[in-house]
Enzyme design. Structure first.
Site, PDB file in Angstrom:
ATOM      1  N   GLY A   9      -5.397  93.255  96.803  1.00 26.55           N
ATOM      2  CA  GLY A   9      -5.780  92.668  98.087  1.00 26.55           C
ATOM      3  C   GLY A   9      -5.731  93.665  99.153  1.00 26.55           C
ATOM      4  N   GLY A  12      -8.193  93.239 102.582  1.00 28.69           N
ATOM      5  CA  GLY A  12      -7.626  92.130 103.655  1.00 28.69           C
ATOM      6  C   GLY A  12      -7.016  92.720 104.606  1.00 28.69           C
ATOM      7  N   GLN A  13      -6.569  91.596 105.719  1.00 31.78           N
ATOM      8  CA  GLN A  13      -5.939  91.794 107.036  1.00 31.78           C
ATOM      9  C   GLN A  13      -4.663  92.552 106.829  1.00 31.78           C
ATOM     10  OE1 GLN A  13      -4.259  88.709 109.302  1.00 31.78           O
ATOM     11  NE2 GLN A  13      -5.100  89.517 111.129  1.00 31.78           N
ATOM     12  N   ASP A  35      -9.053  95.755  95.222  1.00 27.36           N
ATOM     13  CA  ASP A  35      -9.555  94.483  95.579  1.00 27.36           C
ATOM     14  C   ASP A  35     -10.673  93.924  94.841  1.00 27.36           C
ATOM     15  OD1 ASP A  35     -10.199  92.229  97.281  1.00 27.36           O
ATOM     16  OD2 ASP A  35      -8.968  93.157  98.831  1.00 27.36           O
ATOM     17  N   ILE A  36     -11.252  92.828  95.052  1.00 25.04           N
ATOM     18  CA  ILE A  36     -12.478  92.385  94.328  1.00 25.04           C
ATOM     19  C   ILE A  36     -13.640  92.708  95.451  1.00 25.04           C
ATOM     20  CG2 ILE A  36     -11.492  90.934  92.936  1.00 25.04           C
ATOM     21  CD1 ILE A  36     -12.323  88.598  94.903  1.00 25.04           C
ATOM     22  N   ASP A  53      -9.734  92.705  89.732  1.00 26.19           N
ATOM     23  CA  ASP A  53      -9.560  91.217  89.947  1.00 26.19           C
ATOM     24  C   ASP A  53      -8.072  90.678  89.039  1.00 26.19           C
ATOM     25  OD1 ASP A  53      -9.574  88.404  89.936  1.00 26.19           O
ATOM     26  OD2 ASP A  53     -11.443  88.303  89.016  1.00 26.19           O
ATOM     27  N   TYR A 143      -2.438  75.545 100.930  1.00 28.37           N
ATOM     28  CA  TYR A 143      -1.747  76.843 101.254  1.00 28.37           C
ATOM     29  C   TYR A 143      -0.079  76.990 101.169  1.00 28.37           C
ATOM     30  CZ  TYR A 143      -1.217  81.391 103.439  1.00 28.37           C
ATOM     31  OH  TYR A 143      -1.018  82.786 103.408  1.00 28.37           O
ATOM     32  N   LYS A 147       2.432  78.339  98.431  1.00 29.59           N
ATOM     33  CA  LYS A 147       3.431  79.285  98.569  1.00 29.59           C
ATOM     34  C   LYS A 147       4.702  78.803  98.553  1.00 29.59           C
ATOM     35  CE  LYS A 147       0.957  82.476 100.511  1.00 29.59           C
ATOM     36  NZ  LYS A 147       0.821  83.911  99.652  1.00 29.59           N
TER      37      LYS A 147
END
Length: 317
Positions: A9, A12-13, A35-36, A53, A143, A147
């Site tokens: 990932g 991402g951010q 990442d994808i 992936d 979410y 988590k």
């Protein structure tokens, strides 16, 4: 044995900034970004990047063995706002990404894992102010449920298989480098871009909705600090509370007005308001501070000043 790190990932951010911080410490070619989707130019130029992936278990195992990976940072997730739109798909992605990582670590030499949890693990029955590390946890979002389940699985794999699982409950993260990714705290990033571009912002939360936030630089610094801590320092193998600073949209808008006097904000709460109201307004992170020395640098004044400065540079304004 060399430390070889896989970041899942990485586009991402969090990932886009974490990769660069890790490369400064461990060397460009010891930090493998995956990442994808395509990475930032900075990541591509500075070291290895590969499309990967995490839901493809066989490819993940192959990658870990081929590059002799010793540590994994798995940041793959569907965030809170987007997860409510595709609940079953989000659950499948969030949980399969974690379980594949845990199982791959069990089968290879990559025993040390960082996986981000979130303040979303708390729910409407949790004490909202100064939320303790150990408390009632009844999340009511996809979410948050994923988590909380992930925290329990991480701790299970640590106790059952000796996996060196580490995690923090991130508050809302604020960064000028990447665009928001569908989270409930995204207003605190969007507001800066709109303040500079338009001089106004329409907020999807009510003005007095206080939430814990953290500047990305503090989040990255503390993530690495946790991963570098000796195992015997850690009293928790689920996820540590991480507080940052707490403010509401009205307070942030007032701070922006000190720099942009004509800035205006309006409020049009959407479905994310209910999510925000189920989360803590402030967090007690004293156990993280005691165990591995969590510390933060940015308050709302410093955060606002640097966000406006860097976004102006980015936009050429």
């Amino acid at each position: 044995m060399d430390t070889n790190i896989l970041v899942i990932g990485s586009s991402g951010q969090i990932g886009s900034e974490l990769v660069m911080a890790l490369r400064k410490i461990y060397g460009n070619h010891h930090v493998f970004a995956t990442d994808i989707k395509q990475p930032t130019d900075e990541i591509r130029r500075s070291g290895p990047f590969q499309i990967l992936d995490v839901l493809d278990f066989n490819n993940l195992i192959h990658f870990l063995v081929r590059f002799k990976i010793t540590e994994i940072y798995n940041l793959a997730a569907v965030l809170s706002g987007n997860a409510e739109k595709i609940p079953l798909q989000a659950w499948d992605i969030n949980m399969k990404a974690l379980m594949n990582t845990l199982e791959a670590a069990r089968e290879t030499g990559a025993k040390k894992i960082f996986w981000p949890s979130s303040i979303a693990v708390f729910g409407p029955t949790t004490p909202r102010h100064n939320t303790p590390q150990l408390t009632v946890m009844e999340p009511n979002t996809v979410y948050g449920i994923s988590k909380l389940a992930g925290e329990r699985w991480g701790e299970y794999y640590h106790k059952r298989y000796g996996i060196d699982f580490r995690s923090v409950r991130y508050p809302g993260l604020i960064s000028y480098k990447t665009e928001p990714g569908g989270g409930t705290t995204d207003y605190a990033v969007e507001i800066f871009f709109d303040a500079i571009k338009k001089g106004r912002y329409q907020c999807f939360l009510k003005e007095d909705t206080a939430l814990p936030m953290m500047f990305m630089e503090d989040a990255i610094k503390n993530t690495i600090k946790l991963m570098q801590a000796k195992p015997e320092q850690l009293s928790l193998r689920s996820a540590y509370n991480m507080a940052g600073i707490s403010f509401d949209p009205k307070q942030l808008a007032e701070e922006i007005k000190k720099h942009i006097p004509g800035f205006t904000i309006t409020y049009k709460p959407d479905f994310r308001q209910a999510i925000a109201e189920s989360w803590p307004a402030s967090i007690d992170d004293s156990i993280a501070r005691r165990d591995w020395g969590l510390e933060t640098t940015y308050d709302i004044e410093k955060l606002t000043a640097i966000m406006l400065e860097k976004i102006r540079e980015k936009l050429g304004r």
